[in-house]
Enzyme design. Structure first.
Site, PDB file in Angstrom:
ATOM      1  N   HIS A  78     -32.193 -55.754 -40.236  1.00 41.16           N
ATOM      2  CA  HIS A  78     -32.481 -56.367 -39.088  1.00 41.16           C
ATOM      3  C   HIS A  78     -34.129 -56.535 -39.358  1.00 41.16           C
ATOM      4  CE1 HIS A  78     -29.634 -53.796 -36.479  1.00 41.16           C
ATOM      5  NE2 HIS A  78     -28.950 -54.781 -37.470  1.00 41.16           N
ATOM      6  N   TYR A 209     -34.324 -49.164 -28.428  1.00 42.30           N
ATOM      7  CA  TYR A 209     -34.726 -47.910 -27.996  1.00 42.30           C
ATOM      8  C   TYR A 209     -35.248 -47.917 -26.721  1.00 42.30           C
ATOM      9  CZ  TYR A 209     -35.148 -46.289 -33.001  1.00 42.30           C
ATOM     10  OH  TYR A 209     -34.863 -45.972 -34.356  1.00 42.30           O
ATOM     11  N   PRO A 301     -34.709 -37.086 -34.220  1.00 43.67           N
ATOM     12  CA  PRO A 301     -34.109 -38.264 -35.080  1.00 43.67           C
ATOM     13  C   PRO A 301     -34.760 -39.601 -34.694  1.00 43.67           C
ATOM     14  CG  PRO A 301     -32.812 -37.147 -33.534  1.00 43.67           C
ATOM     15  CD  PRO A 301     -33.631 -36.283 -33.636  1.00 43.67           C
ATOM     16  N   LYS A 305     -36.321 -40.642 -39.487  1.00 38.79           N
ATOM     17  CA  LYS A 305     -36.998 -40.348 -40.767  1.00 38.79           C
ATOM     18  C   LYS A 305     -36.400 -39.341 -41.783  1.00 38.79           C
ATOM     19  CE  LYS A 305     -40.645 -42.827 -40.675  1.00 38.79           C
ATOM     20  NZ  LYS A 305     -39.459 -43.818 -40.796  1.00 38.79           N
ATOM     21  N   TYR A 393     -42.361 -47.103 -39.110  1.00 41.43           N
ATOM     22  CA  TYR A 393     -40.847 -47.204 -39.153  1.00 41.43           C
ATOM     23  C   TYR A 393     -40.290 -47.711 -40.548  1.00 41.43           C
ATOM     24  CZ  TYR A 393     -36.492 -47.868 -36.809  1.00 41.43           C
ATOM     25  OH  TYR A 393     -35.045 -47.567 -36.155  1.00 41.43           O
TER      26      TYR A 393
HETATM   27  P1  FAD Z   1     -28.308 -32.079 -45.492  1.00 44.95           P
HETATM   28  O1  FAD Z   1     -27.826 -33.482 -45.298  1.00 44.95           O
HETATM   29  O2  FAD Z   1     -28.016 -31.086 -44.366  1.00 44.95           O
HETATM   30  O3  FAD Z   1     -27.556 -31.559 -46.884  1.00 44.95           O
HETATM   31  C1  FAD Z   1     -27.504 -29.989 -47.209  1.00 44.95           C
HETATM   32  C2  FAD Z   1     -26.261 -29.772 -47.816  1.00 44.95           C
HETATM   33  O4  FAD Z   1     -26.170 -28.339 -48.218  1.00 44.95           O
HETATM   34  C3  FAD Z   1     -24.924 -30.014 -46.991  1.00 44.95           C
HETATM   35  O5  FAD Z   1     -24.009 -30.777 -47.606  1.00 44.95           O
HETATM   36  C4  FAD Z   1     -24.511 -28.576 -46.914  1.00 44.95           C
HETATM   37  O6  FAD Z   1     -22.924 -28.136 -46.518  1.00 44.95           O
HETATM   38  C5  FAD Z   1     -24.948 -27.600 -48.208  1.00 44.95           C
HETATM   39  N1  FAD Z   1     -25.327 -26.449 -47.914  1.00 44.95           N
HETATM   40  C6  FAD Z   1     -25.588 -25.678 -46.961  1.00 44.95           C
HETATM   41  N2  FAD Z   1     -25.487 -24.433 -47.064  1.00 44.95           N
HETATM   42  C7  FAD Z   1     -25.195 -24.102 -48.574  1.00 44.95           C
HETATM   43  C8  FAD Z   1     -24.959 -23.069 -49.160  1.00 44.95           C
HETATM   44  N3  FAD Z   1     -25.193 -21.872 -48.844  1.00 44.95           N
HETATM   45  N4  FAD Z   1     -24.283 -23.291 -50.525  1.00 44.95           N
HETATM   46  C9  FAD Z   1     -24.168 -24.517 -50.976  1.00 44.95           C
HETATM   47  N5  FAD Z   1     -24.320 -25.726 -50.365  1.00 44.95           N
HETATM   48  C10 FAD Z   1     -24.716 -25.479 -48.908  1.00 44.95           C
HETATM   49  N6  FAD Z   1     -32.519 -39.194 -40.652  1.00 44.95           N
HETATM   50  C11 FAD Z   1     -33.073 -40.482 -41.120  1.00 44.95           C
HETATM   51  O7  FAD Z   1     -33.508 -40.753 -41.980  1.00 44.95           O
HETATM   52  N7  FAD Z   1     -32.775 -41.707 -40.318  1.00 44.95           N
HETATM   53  C12 FAD Z   1     -31.797 -41.563 -39.065  1.00 44.95           C
HETATM   54  O8  FAD Z   1     -31.506 -42.637 -38.678  1.00 44.95           O
HETATM   55  C13 FAD Z   1     -31.298 -40.251 -38.895  1.00 44.95           C
HETATM   56  N8  FAD Z   1     -30.663 -39.989 -37.723  1.00 44.95           N
HETATM   57  C14 FAD Z   1     -30.051 -38.791 -37.495  1.00 44.95           C
HETATM   58  C15 FAD Z   1     -29.030 -38.517 -36.441  1.00 44.95           C
HETATM   59  C16 FAD Z   1     -28.337 -37.612 -36.039  1.00 44.95           C
HETATM   60  C17 FAD Z   1     -27.561 -37.313 -35.260  1.00 44.95           C
HETATM   61  C18 FAD Z   1     -28.672 -36.407 -37.116  1.00 44.95           C
HETATM   62  C19 FAD Z   1     -28.147 -35.094 -36.694  1.00 44.95           C
HETATM   63  C20 FAD Z   1     -29.624 -36.640 -38.112  1.00 44.95           C
HETATM   64  C21 FAD Z   1     -30.211 -37.750 -38.295  1.00 44.95           C
HETATM   65  N9  FAD Z   1     -31.211 -37.701 -39.369  1.00 44.95           N
HETATM   66  C22 FAD Z   1     -31.712 -39.169 -39.739  1.00 44.95           C
HETATM   67  C23 FAD Z   1     -31.416 -36.683 -40.327  1.00 44.95           C
HETATM   68  C24 FAD Z   1     -30.668 -36.834 -41.468  1.00 44.95           C
HETATM   69  O9  FAD Z   1     -29.298 -36.804 -41.472  1.00 44.95           O
HETATM   70  C25 FAD Z   1     -31.148 -35.481 -42.289  1.00 44.95           C
HETATM   71  O10 FAD Z   1     -32.452 -35.415 -42.236  1.00 44.95           O
HETATM   72  C26 FAD Z   1     -30.544 -35.520 -43.882  1.00 44.95           C
HETATM   73  O11 FAD Z   1     -29.224 -35.009 -43.833  1.00 44.95           O
HETATM   74  C27 FAD Z   1     -31.334 -34.453 -44.693  1.00 44.95           C
HETATM   75  O12 FAD Z   1     -30.633 -34.354 -45.987  1.00 44.95           O
HETATM   76  P2  FAD Z   1     -30.626 -32.951 -46.808  1.00 44.95           P
HETATM   77  O13 FAD Z   1     -29.932 -33.315 -48.042  1.00 44.95           O
HETATM   78  O14 FAD Z   1     -31.756 -32.419 -47.083  1.00 44.95           O
HETATM   79  O15 FAD Z   1     -29.704 -32.053 -45.663  1.00 44.95           O
HETATM   80  C1  DHB Z   2     -29.760 -43.924 -35.856  1.00 43.86           C
HETATM   81  C2  DHB Z   2     -30.317 -42.894 -35.722  1.00 43.86           C
HETATM   82  C3  DHB Z   2     -31.387 -42.626 -35.301  1.00 43.86           C
HETATM   83  O1  DHB Z   2     -32.209 -41.424 -35.491  1.00 43.86           O
HETATM   84  C4  DHB Z   2     -32.320 -43.693 -35.228  1.00 43.86           C
HETATM   85  O2  DHB Z   2     -33.579 -43.338 -34.834  1.00 43.86           O
HETATM   86  C5  DHB Z   2     -31.821 -44.838 -35.257  1.00 43.86           C
HETATM   87  C6  DHB Z   2     -30.444 -45.182 -35.512  1.00 43.86           C
HETATM   88  C7  DHB Z   2     -28.010 -44.094 -36.120  1.00 43.86           C
HETATM   89  O3  DHB Z   2     -27.555 -43.366 -36.293  1.00 43.86           O
HETATM   90  O4  DHB Z   2     -27.952 -45.463 -36.304  1.00 43.86           O
END
Ligand code: FAD
Ligand code: DHB
Length: 399
Positions: A78, A209, A301, A305, A393
């Site tokens: 987009h 938004y 969220p 980021k 953004y």
């Molecule tokens: P995680 O994805 O949490 O990965 C951690 C991994 O470690 C998991 O697979 C877990 O199972 C594993 N783990 C945990 N404990 C242990 C253990 N003891 N031993 C071994 N493994 C373990 N971010 C964006 O950038 N853009 C978005 O649009 C956005 N929207 C979001 C919408 C929602 C609804 C949510 C919930 C989050 C959103 N986020 C977004 C945030 C994003 O999903 C997280 O910041 C991202 O997943 C972080 O990645 P990570 O690898 O640090 O952690």
């Molecule tokens: C989505 C999640 C977000 O947190 C956001 O700011 C925009 C889009 C998504 O899940 O598509």
């Protein structure tokens, strides 16, 4: 725990989320060996619905690593977003304001699928379903990770040079930094998001938004057949209180504007409520342990980021490790936390700004609520303010 088996690698990575998987790929490209220990199954990590928006430099990084083919075919690109308040719509043309950077919508679990299969194809090791992960000798030159293969499996030991804690907010890595050696900063918001996936055609060509007196709403997409939408709710609310009819009714009321635009409905096949917080742990390292992604910081969220910050951390970490293995220099490793935290605090500020401006906080006074509307009004009529939003953004430059 007494290990029955002991193996060695250069970097032990805890967690196969975006942080752990990107790190393993980045290290592999530098000729550095790693093993990922993940507590969940492959099916679970590939099926968890989370983020959707990738910053431009993350898209470029994936393409540069040869991991972007499916994203380029199936992702949505987009040029901007729409902000909606007072029943008026305002387009923010991110591409025009940032010299061509776009908003890419490609679901986190699709990124995970692409990274897991590519890593396994090129011979990488990911151990799924491990439990009881524990660390030893973090202060020395040869740290160790002990874990069980499976819930009741035998104890294994992984000897390594470094441990990368990429295990999310609830994982054990951050807790392994002694409490006296770290400072934690936090805001817990009095609202959460109810997110749905629906089998419906797109209602709008870009993300919307919306700030509404009933609370925030967000329209996003996943594919021509599946749409992703969110509404602000009480984080303690039970999803059982939200029938599909009630969700659609709120979405209609919060998203519709004066133009006659309407939201297209379809069957809802996934729904859940998430709480929202801002959180930073400083420092993000202790001895030979380095934490990255949600293990070290959380953003609400609204600014999209979280995933992007996780990738930024491990890019910094992979460069520091590559410099260490190439020439023995420890400067990058010592500066890891400080380098990452400069970007993290800017993303924390932006996510907090988007969240407070767009949500309805009943704890705020009517004065403060009017200020948020004035901020939005100023924003959509000021090229300078729109440029500031757009730059953040689509992602601040990654040096
Ligand atoms: P995680 O994805 O949490 O990965 C951690 C991994 O470690 C998991 O697979 C877990 O199972 C594993 N783990 C945990 N404990 C242990 C253990 N003891 N031993 C071994 N493994 C373990 N971010 C964006 O950038 N853009 C978005 O649009 C956005 N929207 C979001 C919408 C929602 C609804 C949510 C919930 C989050 C959103 N986020 C977004 C945030 C994003 O999903 C997280 O910041 C991202 O997943 C972080 O990645 P990570 O690898 O640090 O952690
Ligand atoms: C989505 C999640 C977000 O947190 C956001 O700011 C925009 C889009 C998504 O899940 O598509």
């Amino acid at each position: 725990m007494h290990p029955t088996k002991s193996t060695r690698t250069q970097v032990a990575i805890i967690g196969a989320g975006p942080a752990g998987l990107f790190l393993s790929h980045l290290l592999h490209r530098q000729g550095i060996e790693s093993v990922i220990l993940e507590s969940r199954s492959r099916e679970e990590i590939e099926g968890t619905i989370r983020a959707g928006v990738l910053e431009q430099w993350v898209v470029d990084l994936m393409n540069g690593m040869g991991l972007g083919d499916r994203m380029m075919r199936e992702g949505h690109f987009h040029s901007g977003i729409t902000l909606r308040f007072d029943r008026q719509s305002h387009h923010i043309d991110m591409a025009e304001l940032t010299g061509g950077k776009r908003v890419t919508v490609y679901a986190q679990h699709e990124v995970i699928r692409d990274l897991v299969s590519a890593r396994l194809e090129d011979g990488g090791t990911i151990l799924f379903g491990v439990s009881d992960v524990q660390f030893a000798d973090l202060d020395g030159k040869a740290p160790r990770v002990q874990f069980r293969r499976g819930p009741d499996g035998p104890v294994d030991e992984l000897r390594c040079d470094f441990i990368a804690g990429c295990d999310g907010f609830h994982g054990p890595s951050r807790q392994a930094i002694p409490a006296a050696a770290r400072t934690e900063y936090q805001i817990v918001y009095p609202f959460g998001w109810l997110g749905i996936l629906t089998e419906a055609p797109p209602s709008h060509p870009e993300l919307i938004y919306a700030n509404h007196e009933r609370g925030f709403a967000l329209l996003s997409t996943r594919s021509p057949e599946v749409q992703r939408l969110y509404i602000q709710v009480d984080p303690k609310d039970d999803i059982a209180n939200w029938s599909d009819d009630r969700i659609w009714s709120e979405l209609h009321r919060r998203l519709e504007d004066e133009s006659g635009w309407t939201l297209k409905e379809g069957p809802i096949f996934q729904k859940g409520i998430i709480a929202m917080r801002s959180f930073v742990c400083d420092p993000m390292q202790h001895g030979r342990l380095f934490i990255a992604g949600d293990a070290a910081h959380i953003v609400p969220p609204t600014g999209a980021k979280g995933l992007n910050l996780a990738v930024a951390d491990v890019l910094v970490l992979s460069r520091a490790m590559a410099a260490y293995y190439k020439s023995g220099t420890t400067e990058g490793l010592e500066g890891y936390s400080a380098t990452c935290l400069r970007r993290i605090w800017k993303a924390e500020r932006f996510s907090w700004y988007m969240t407070t401006m767009l949500h309805r906080n009943e704890k705020e006074s009517p004065f403060e609520q009017r200020v948020h509307l004035a901020e939005l009004d100023y924003l959509v009529h000021s090229r300078a303010a729109m440029t500031a939003l757009a730059e953040n953004y689509v992602g601040l430059p990654m040096e």
